[in-house]
Write an enzyme that holds these catalytic residues in place. Structure first.
Site, PDB file in Angstrom:
ATOM      1  N   LYS A   1      -9.880  -1.757  -4.372  1.00 20.18           N
ATOM      2  CA  LYS A   1     -10.177  -0.625  -3.487  1.00 20.18           C
ATOM      3  C   LYS A   1     -11.160  -1.103  -2.421  1.00 20.18           C
ATOM      4  CE  LYS A   1     -11.122   4.239  -4.514  1.00 20.18           C
ATOM      5  NZ  LYS A   1     -11.862   5.077  -5.468  1.00 20.18           N
TER       6      LYS A   1
HETATM    7  C1  E4P Z   1     -11.146   8.512  -5.087  1.00 23.53           C
HETATM    8  O1  E4P Z   1     -10.684   7.406  -5.185  1.00 23.53           O
HETATM    9  C2  E4P Z   1     -12.575   8.795  -5.083  1.00 23.53           C
HETATM   10  O2  E4P Z   1     -13.144   8.055  -6.118  1.00 23.53           O
HETATM   11  C3  E4P Z   1     -12.918  10.241  -5.375  1.00 23.53           C
HETATM   12  O3  E4P Z   1     -11.759  11.050  -5.402  1.00 23.53           O
HETATM   13  C4  E4P Z   1     -14.045  10.784  -4.590  1.00 23.53           C
HETATM   14  O4  E4P Z   1     -14.254  12.141  -4.953  1.00 23.53           O
HETATM   15  P1  E4P Z   1     -15.584  12.955  -4.562  1.00 23.53           P
HETATM   16  O5  E4P Z   1     -15.500  13.340  -3.145  1.00 23.53           O
HETATM   17  O6  E4P Z   1     -15.542  14.163  -5.469  1.00 23.53           O
HETATM   18  O7  E4P Z   1     -16.741  12.037  -4.862  1.00 23.53           O
END
Ligand code: E4P
Length: 214
Positions: free
Chosen positions: A83
């Site tokens: 990622k």
């Molecule tokens: C996705 O890959 C992210 O880790 C995640 O959905 C972020 O979510 P948040 O905005 O609730 O922190």
């Protein structure tokens, strides 16, 4: 639309996996920090039973650092997806990972143009963040719809992960608007099961069974 779980908590991942509907896992530095664990060890634990994509985010912000971090993480298991943040350096890293057959998830996507750039750099997945856009009074679902339309028009195979999911309606709307995957926190995943008519229906069936004529 497939389901990923958005957590680094092993118990939550095991529970979601046991439901038979889990196609992958996403983690991020905040989720890992919350668990107070060694990241690589946790990735080994997760990939020992999850065969779908497991996203592991790099911490470096320069392309060279991301590439070397990502290559180390990718050695942990073949289903590790690297990622990277949506930046020029992130996309340079995506290009290298793509040429080496390493899957990537470009995160922190907040516009259709960002998604298109990431896809053209060779991203396996893009992650538009619904909840964080909604928090600012923008329309997260509309972004999913725009990205899905653009990818369809241009025959782009990069998959859309609806991320930053906050409630069950986000899941329904992401599915209706063309997300391939929703990555969902454990609590929201469990909320999807609930309906008062299901609960009262079970109660009624059991009560009728108890009162049956022998
Ligand atoms: C996705 O890959 C992210 O880790 C995640 O959905 C972020 O979510 P948040 O905005 O609730 O922190």
């Amino acid at each position: 639309m497939k389901f990923f779980i958005d957590t680094a908590n092993l118990e939550e991942i095991k529970e979601a996996h046991s439901l038979g509907l889990l196609s992958g896992v996403t983690t991020n530095p905040s989720l890992v920090a919350k668990e107070g664990i060694q990241f690589e060890d946790r990735l080994r634990e997760i990939t020992s039973f999850v065969s779908g994509s497991v996203s592991a985010e790099v911490i470096a912000t320069d392309a060279e650092g991301m590439i070397s971090e990502g290559k180390e993480l990718a050695k942990i298991a073949p289903n590790i997806t690297i990622k990277v943040p949506m930046t020029p350096d992130g996309l340079k890293a995506v290009k290298v990972f793509a040429s080496e057959g390493i899957q990537t998830n470009v995160t922190l996507i907040f516009s259709a143009n960002q998604a298109l750039l990431a896809a053209r750099a060779g991203a396996t997945y893009v992650s538009p963040f619904l909840g964080r856009l909604d928090d600012l009074g923008h329309n997260g679902i509309q972004l999913i719809s725009e990205i899905a339309e653009i990818f369809a028009i241009h025959d782009i195979s990069t998959e859309i992960i609806a991320a930053s999911i906050r409630h069950p309606m986000h899941v329904t709307e992401a599915a209706l608007n063309g997300a391939h995957i929703a990555t969902i926190p454990y609590q929201v995943l469990m909320q999807l099961f609930k309906h008062p008519l299901t609960d009262s229906g079970i109660e009624k069936f059991l009560a009728d069974w108890e009162n049956r004529k022998a």
